[in-house]
Design an enzyme around this catalytic site. Structure first.
Site, short mmCIF file in Angstrom:
data_model
loop_
_atom_site.label_atom_id
_atom_site.label_comp_id
_atom_site.label_asym_id
_atom_site.label_seq_id
_atom_site.Cartn_x
_atom_site.Cartn_y
_atom_site.Cartn_z
N LYS A 1 0.82 -1.22 0.00
CA LYS A 1 0.00 0.00 0.00
C LYS A 1 0.85 1.27 0.00
O LYS A 1 0.32 2.38 -0.12
CB LYS A 1 -0.95 -0.01 1.20
CG LYS A 1 -2.00 -1.12 1.09
CD LYS A 1 -2.86 -1.23 2.32
CE LYS A 1 -3.93 -2.31 2.13
NZ LYS A 1 -3.37 -3.66 1.89
N SER B 1 -4.09 -12.39 9.63
CA SER B 1 -3.58 -11.42 10.60
C SER B 1 -4.74 -10.71 11.27
O SER B 1 -5.86 -10.66 10.75
CB SER B 1 -2.66 -10.41 9.91
OG SER B 1 -3.38 -9.67 8.94
#
Length: 633
Positions: free
Chosen positions: A419, A460
């Site tokens: 990102k 996660s």
């Protein structure tokens, strides 16, 4: 408790009966040694010597066997360790017996000219008889256990080392109530062969036919190196046939651990996305970490925890677990202390934004290797908590980078994200600035500071998989922002292993990019997860599209277009040949401006600074952002 639920006891033989049997075997061995050595006509002449040797053998061999513990063991569990013990005990006893017999022969107390080769034959026969009798007890016990066992018939996928170990444990552990019914393996050389008495009855393509023609109650995938395509194929066939399936964890999950039945688990989404493992170079990682004081920031997070687990296996001198959340740090501390009691583990509660606290930690522990994983990472949440994103991800990184340089650490690794490439979110922009900070420090000081960039990791905390699982548990619907949303995915153990591998290669100033494979449609991921839950998409669980959230892109990139990649020694790790960044002065001015804007909580100014400082950034105007809506997260 119902007696039928109690595990069946394996038949045992008391050691006093083993002792009585040994007495008989000692006599048989002595008699046999003379019988094999001499002609029939000579036996009467040497009969007195035979009797004397029988007496001597009983006098020495039985006490020696007792001394070596041959009557204190459960021989139904005999293994190669017991075989070594038997060999040592029999050899010692035979040496003593032979020594006494030779001494008696020299003194004329036995028939002169006694054949000395009979002593060697006696040793060989004793080894065969004593060892064979004990392993016969084990074989008889296992056969009896198998005959008495009434449990589920299990088909093992994979006739390699892992499959063989699984079968061996199933045969030894009657309480599991699992009976190996056969192997499937694509290796043609293994077809029709047997492993521990269990036959290879076909290849993986034969699975549908085998399930139709054989009694199979469960399928176990025992190939830790199997790529996701194989796991998906087996799982889909089992689901269509109504047969439950379980699997061994992937190779990266098993690094440093043992293959065993206890590691079997239900097939998870991570198994369907496994990639075929490449060659591993544990030696390089070991050299970079062994005997070092290692600090992991964000040690309570998903990546941080797995970093700590894999680092602990490489025998560092000390491991510092730094994190802001006391509960998560406490949990990983307890886990590591139990698994590695000899390792010096130090839980450290601290905020990377507190420069004085960080300086104190460095002064007290003198860390040599640092993995910086601490970051606020939730994209939509950071869009409405802009100041927190900047102070934690940028200022916190600046603090730890500068203090690490001051203390001349041997190695510094920043965990980054896809990102950060052409960021459209505050989170992505702050991570790109963090990358620039680390690389700038490496250029200025020549220190071994590196960046490792990768995409999403499966499972996660705060990621899409736990959210989908909660939605499935509630009966749906599953919410997806856009039908064409795609992301790179990797399992946490694999990502962390490659981070450690890249860290061992870093010399300073590198930006490593992990090979994430092909991006995956979130819609397909959701459908797979629904099916793994025993349901059907659209029929049992609805999928709803909600529209893209602030800061989201339909697809992510791992590097800027046009930036050349260089191959490294590891085929799944690439190095960016160059990385666009500000010069030292420009970066410092941007950081000072950001700090001042954060002081004023000026979101407009923060976004303007980020847009100017970060290459390719296109962050939305904060005034046009919708009000915080928890349902959009």
């Amino acid at each position: 408790m119902d007696a039928s639920l109690m595990p069946r006891a394996r038949p045992t033989i008391r050691n006093r009966f083993v002792l009585i049997g040994d007495i008989a075997l000692v006599l048989i061995s002595v008699l046999g040694s003379f019988a094999l050595r001499l002609d029939v006509a000579q036996l009467p002449f040497y009969f007195p010597a035979v009797l004397i040797m029988c007496a001597v053998a009983l006098l020495f061999k039985i006490p020696v066997y007792y001394f070596f513990g041959l009557y204190r063991r459960l021989w139904i569990y005999a293994s190669t360790n017991e075989l070594r013990l038997i060999t040592l005990a029999v050899t010692t006893a035979s040496i003593l017996t032979s020594g006494v017999m030779l001494a008696l022969s020299s003194a004329g107390l036995v028939v002169p000219g006694m054949p000395r080769s009979a002593l060697g034959i006696d040793w060989l026969l004793s080894l065969v008889l004593i060892g064979g009798s004990r392993f016969a007890l084990r074989i008889l016990s296992e056969q009896a256990a198998i005959r008495n066992q009434k449990g589920k018939r299990v088909l093992i996928i994979g006739a390699g080392d892992a499959g063989a170990l699984v079968v061996r444990e199933l045969q030894r552990s009657a309480q599991l109530n699992l009976i190996p019914a056969g192997f499937l393996d694509d290796d043609l050389a293994k077809q029709k062969q047997e492993i521990y008495g269990v036959r290879v009855i076909g290849g993986i393509p034969d699975l549908p036919t085998i399930l139709d023609t054989h009694q199979v109650d469960e399928v176990i995938i025992a190939i830790p190196s199997a790529p996701g395509g194989v796991v998906r194929l087996v799982t889909d066939i089992c689901r269509l046939k109504g047969i439950p399936s379980r699997t061994m964890p992937g190779l990266y999950e098993l690094i440093g651990g043992k293959v065993s039945v206890s590691r079997l688990r239900e097939v998870e989404i991570t198994d369907l996305l496994r990639r075929e493992p490449v060659r591993l170079n544990d030696e390089a990682i070991g050299r970079a970490l062994a005997g070092k004081c290692v600090l992991v920031t964000g040690a309570g997070g998903s990546i941080g925890r797995e970093l700590c687990r894999q680092i602990a296996r490489r025998k560092p001198a000390q491991l510092l677990l730094l994190g802001h959340g006391e509960n998560s740090i406490f949990e990983i501390f307890l886990e590591l202390r139990e698994d590695y009691p000899e390792l010096g583990i130090h839980p450290v509660i601290a905020d990377v934004r507190d420069r004085e606290r960080l300086a104190s930690i460095f002064s007290d522990h003198q860390p040599q290797v640092i993995f910086h994983a601490a970051a606020h990472k939730h994209v939509p949440l950071m869009e409405v908590n802009i100041t927190e994103a900047v102070t934690n991800n940028v200022t916190g990184t600046q603090n730890i980078v500068e203090i690490a340089a001051e203390y001349k650490v041997e190695r510094f690794v920043l965990i980054s994200t896809d990102k950060a490439v052409k960021p459209t979110s505050v989170y992505g922009a702050t991570k790109r600035l963090a990358e620039m900070l680390v690389l700038q420090q490496a250029r200025q000081s020549g220190a071994p500071f590196t960046v490792v960039r990768f995409g999403n990791v499966l499972g996660s905390r705060g990621s899409i998989i736990p959210i989908f699982k909660r939605q499935i548990a509630r009966g749906g619907p599953l919410t997806i922002t856009h039908p064409d949303m795609r992301r790179y995915f990797m399992t946490i153990p694999e990502a962390v292993y490659l981070v450690l591998q890249a860290a061992s290669m870093g010399r300073g100033g590198e930006l490593f990019v992990l090979n994430m494979g092909e991006p995956i449609r979130i819609l397909e991921l959701a459908e797979d997860l629904i099916r793994l839950s025993g349901l059907e998409p659209g029929r049992d669980v609805e999928i709803v599209f909600t529209g893209t959230r602030p800061g989201e892109k339909l697809t992510e990139e791992l590097w800027d277009a046009g930036t050349p990649l260089e191959q490294t020694l590891h085929p799944d790790i690439f190095r960016l040949a160059s990385s666009e960044t500000l010069n030292g002065r420009g970066l410092r001015e941007s950081l000072d401006s950001l700090q001042a804007a954060c002081h004023r909580s000026d979101a407009n100014a923060i976004i303007q600074i980020l847009t100017l400082a970060v290459p390719g950034a296109s962050i939305r105007d904060p005034e046009k952002l919708p009000q915080f809506d928890a349902s959009s997260l």
